[in-house]
Scaffold this motif. Structure first.
Motif, mmCIF file in Angstrom:
data_model
loop_
_atom_site.group_PDB
_atom_site.id
_atom_site.type_symbol
_atom_site.label_atom_id
_atom_site.label_comp_id
_atom_site.label_asym_id
_atom_site.label_seq_id
_atom_site.Cartn_x
_atom_site.Cartn_y
_atom_site.Cartn_z
ATOM 1 N N TRP A 67 0.725 -1.387 0.185
ATOM 2 C CA TRP A 67 0.102 -0.154 0.073
ATOM 3 C C TRP A 67 0.907 1.211 0.027
ATOM 4 N N GLN A 68 1.876 1.118 0.930
ATOM 5 C CA GLN A 68 2.777 2.493 0.825
ATOM 6 C C GLN A 68 3.593 2.584 -0.528
ATOM 7 N N ASP A 69 3.899 1.248 -0.972
ATOM 8 C CA ASP A 69 4.682 1.409 -2.521
ATOM 9 C C ASP A 69 3.786 2.014 -3.404
ATOM 10 N N LEU A 70 2.499 1.683 -3.308
ATOM 11 C CA LEU A 70 1.537 2.502 -4.525
ATOM 12 C C LEU A 70 1.357 3.780 -4.166
ATOM 13 N N ASN A 71 1.342 4.105 -3.063
ATOM 14 C CA ASN A 71 1.110 5.788 -2.635
ATOM 15 C C ASN A 71 2.319 6.387 -3.050
ATOM 16 N N ALA A 72 3.559 5.706 -2.789
ATOM 17 C CA ALA A 72 4.733 6.396 -3.066
ATOM 18 C C ALA A 72 4.764 6.573 -4.655
ATOM 19 N N ALA A 73 4.635 5.414 -5.235
ATOM 20 C CA ALA A 73 4.477 5.948 -6.905
ATOM 21 C C ALA A 73 3.497 6.764 -7.274
ATOM 22 N N ILE A 74 2.368 6.868 -6.629
ATOM 23 C CA ILE A 74 1.432 7.917 -7.250
ATOM 24 C C ILE A 74 1.981 9.382 -6.666
ATOM 25 N N GLY A 75 2.511 9.488 -5.523
ATOM 26 C CA GLY A 75 2.878 10.773 -5.270
ATOM 27 C C GLY A 75 3.986 11.187 -5.953
ATOM 28 N N SER A 76 4.975 10.116 -6.265
ATOM 29 C CA SER A 76 6.190 10.527 -7.146
ATOM 30 C C SER A 76 5.523 11.105 -8.376
ATOM 31 N N ALA A 77 4.477 10.578 -9.084
ATOM 32 C CA ALA A 77 4.067 10.918 -10.393
ATOM 33 C C ALA A 77 3.461 12.341 -10.051
ATOM 34 N N LEU A 78 2.733 12.593 -9.227
ATOM 35 C CA LEU A 78 1.849 13.674 -8.847
ATOM 36 C C LEU A 78 2.852 14.784 -8.939
ATOM 37 N N ARG A 79 4.189 14.629 -8.264
ATOM 38 C CA ARG A 79 5.016 15.876 -7.891
ATOM 39 C C ARG A 79 5.862 16.091 -9.187
ATOM 40 N N SER A 80 5.951 14.914 -9.834
ATOM 41 C CA SER A 80 6.893 15.288 -11.260
ATOM 42 C C SER A 80 6.105 16.372 -12.422
ATOM 43 N N LYS A 81 7.052 16.821 -12.893
ATOM 44 C CA LYS A 81 6.679 17.854 -13.947
ATOM 45 C C LYS A 81 5.678 17.423 -15.002
ATOM 46 N N ASP A 82 6.104 16.118 -15.228
ATOM 47 C CA ASP A 82 4.912 15.565 -16.346
ATOM 48 C C ASP A 82 3.968 14.480 -15.931
ATOM 49 N N GLY A 83 3.873 14.455 -14.607
ATOM 50 C CA GLY A 83 2.952 13.495 -14.228
ATOM 51 C C GLY A 83 3.062 12.088 -14.322
ATOM 52 N N VAL A 84 4.661 11.717 -14.540
ATOM 53 C CA VAL A 84 4.825 10.306 -14.533
ATOM 54 C C VAL A 84 5.905 10.013 -13.369
ATOM 55 N N SER A 85 5.900 8.913 -12.779
ATOM 56 C CA SER A 85 6.677 8.716 -11.645
ATOM 57 C C SER A 85 8.174 8.551 -12.143
ATOM 58 N N ALA A 86 9.176 8.947 -11.296
ATOM 59 C CA ALA A 86 10.571 8.739 -11.705
ATOM 60 C C ALA A 86 11.139 7.750 -10.604
ATOM 61 N N ARG A 87 10.493 6.823 -10.435
ATOM 62 C CA ARG A 87 10.956 5.961 -9.218
ATOM 63 C C ARG A 87 12.247 4.894 -9.731
ATOM 64 N N PRO A 88 13.111 4.827 -9.000
ATOM 65 C CA PRO A 88 14.196 3.863 -9.489
ATOM 66 C C PRO A 88 13.947 2.582 -9.534
ATOM 67 N N GLY A 89 14.214 1.961 -10.710
ATOM 68 C CA GLY A 89 13.868 0.637 -10.885
ATOM 69 C C GLY A 89 12.727 0.350 -11.559
#
Length: 172
Positions: free
Chosen positions: A143-165
């Motif tokens: 659940w935390q991984d999902l929310n971290a991925a969504i949060g990363s995408a929401l904070r990005s300038k293009d709406g796509v996560s930039a998560r390592p791996g």
């Protein structure tokens, strides 16, 4: 008017006309360039807003599913799987919430978010419904991984996560 004076006047007029035409062409090119740049910027802004809306919708759908899967699992365990109107209603709400998540994920343009949502959904179903052993801590981590991925995408300038791996970013 003498021929030399006439030629000089015509030359000055031609030079003025050429300068005016040159200035008009340059102004037209600047206007076209500005319009193209604005159009591209607006297109990027619309794409970002669509991606942001899809991400927040997916997050809301996942939260709703989390509650429904917990309810369904609790009722199912309490009734030992015996049919009842309460169990049928909980199952319908669970199935509807799962379908809503699937629909909203189809609009998400981020493979890392989609993969995280699918991992979490599987973990939640096993943790809350199945008799298989998956700890609440494991479901919580997904659940935390999902929310971290969504949060990363929401904070990005293009709406796509930039998560390592994460799997490759979508083409633009």
């Amino acid at each position: 008017m003498t021929p030399g004076l006439r030629a000089a006047a015509e030359s000055a007029t031609s030079l003025t006309l050429a300068s005016a035409v040159g200035a008009a062409v340059i102004s037209l090119l600047v206007a076209i360039g500005t319009q193209v740049a604005l159009s591209v910027r607006e297109s990027h802004a619309r794409r970002y807003q669509r991606r942001r809306a899809a991400l927040t919708d997916a997050q809301d759908a996942a939260l709703a599913l989390r509650g429904r899967v917990q309810d369904y699992g609790a009722i199912s365990r309490a009734q030992a799987g015996q049919p009842s109107p309460e169990l049928e209603q909980a199952e319908r709400r669970f199935v509807d919430a799962r379908a809503l998540l699937e629909v909203t994920l189809s609009r998400v343009d981020d493979p890392a978010v989609t993969a995280a949502a699918q991992r979490w959904r599987s973990a939640a179903e096993i943790s809350f419904i199945s008799s298989a052993d998956l700890s609440a801590a494991q479901e919580q981590q997904h659940w935390q991984d999902l929310n971290a991925a969504i949060g990363s995408a929401l904070r990005s300038k293009d709406g796509v996560s930039a998560r390592p791996g994460s799997p490759g970013r979508p083409n633009r």
